[in-house]
Design an enzyme around this catalytic site. Structure first.
Site, PDB file in Angstrom:
ATOM      1  N   CYS A 109       0.810   5.858  -2.441  1.00  0.00           N
ATOM      2  CA  CYS A 109       0.849   5.834  -3.891  1.00  0.00           C
ATOM      3  C   CYS A 109       0.948   7.281  -4.357  1.00  0.00           C
ATOM      4  O   CYS A 109       0.938   8.197  -3.534  1.00  0.00           O
ATOM      5  CB  CYS A 109      -0.374   5.121  -4.481  1.00  0.00           C
ATOM      6  SG  CYS A 109      -1.952   5.947  -4.230  1.00  0.00           S
ATOM      7  N   THR A 110       1.056   7.498  -5.637  1.00  0.00           N
ATOM      8  CA  THR A 110       1.265   8.839  -6.169  1.00  0.00           C
ATOM      9  C   THR A 110       0.226   9.825  -5.655  1.00  0.00           C
ATOM     10  O   THR A 110       0.557  10.880  -5.123  1.00  0.00           O
ATOM     11  CB  THR A 110       1.258   8.809  -7.705  1.00  0.00           C
ATOM     12  OG1 THR A 110       2.260   7.871  -8.142  1.00  0.00           O
ATOM     13  CG2 THR A 110       1.581  10.168  -8.287  1.00  0.00           C
TER      14      THR A 110
END
Length: 182
Positions: free
Chosen positions: A101-102
């Site tokens: 994820c980010t």
């Protein structure tokens, strides 16, 4: 030079975690010989990352975009995102797989916590692992989500990894049950 992503980690054999990739990580990631990259956040990877994945025949599964819901109430992620992600990560046909994820902390940390819950880890161990990656970015709502996540939502794939099968057999033996033939 091999430079791993800051939040890189080995979850289990053939299952890795990370924050979003950058070109400086490509040599390291290439060495993993990934089959699948599972993105849990809604943000689209950069063109360089998309090109890297394509050039290396790594299937991009962007669950974060396809399942993203704008209003989840108190929940930090949707149950559907975690359910679909776990089912994908537990299918050895997708291995080696990188879950990212980010930040590598929030969606990924919640995902890993739910996997650990499925593996029957005790909650304090799950939280300790989550916090070791989250550092000062801990979100208690992520821990609450993990604690309340309903494992009955998960449909185990037929093609489970050997590490999961072995863990299930050990748990069943501890409980005095005969292991199911997988």
């Amino acid at each position: 030079m091999l430079t791993p992503p800051e939040q890189f980690g080995i979850i289990e054999k053939g299952v890795y975690r990370s924050d979003m990739l950058h070109p400086s990580h490509f040599s390291f990631i290439k060495a993993l010989q990934l089959k699948t990259a599972l993105v849990l956040s809604p943000e689209v990877p950069t063109r360089a990352v998309l090109n890297f994945l394509e050039e290396n025949n790594i299937k991009l599964v962007h669950l974060g975009l396809s399942i993203w819901k704008p209003n989840l109430g108190w929940r930090p992620v949707s149950e559907e995102l975690i359910k679909d992600g776990l089912e994908m990560a537990l299918d050895v046909g997708n291995h080696p797989i990188l879950v990212l994820c980010t930040s590598g902390i929030h969606e990924t940390g919640t995902f890993v916590g739910c996997l650990r819950k499925l593996q029957n880890w005790n909650f304090s161990s799950i939280v300790a692992e989550y916090r070791s990656y989250a550092g000062n970015k801990v979100r208690y709502v992520n821990e609450q989500f993990i604690e309340l996540f309903d494992m009955d939502l998960i449909t185990l794939p037929h093609n489970l990894p050997s590490w999961f099968i072995e863990q299930q057999k050990l748990l069943q033996q501890e409980e005095g049950k005969e292991p199911k033939n997988q």
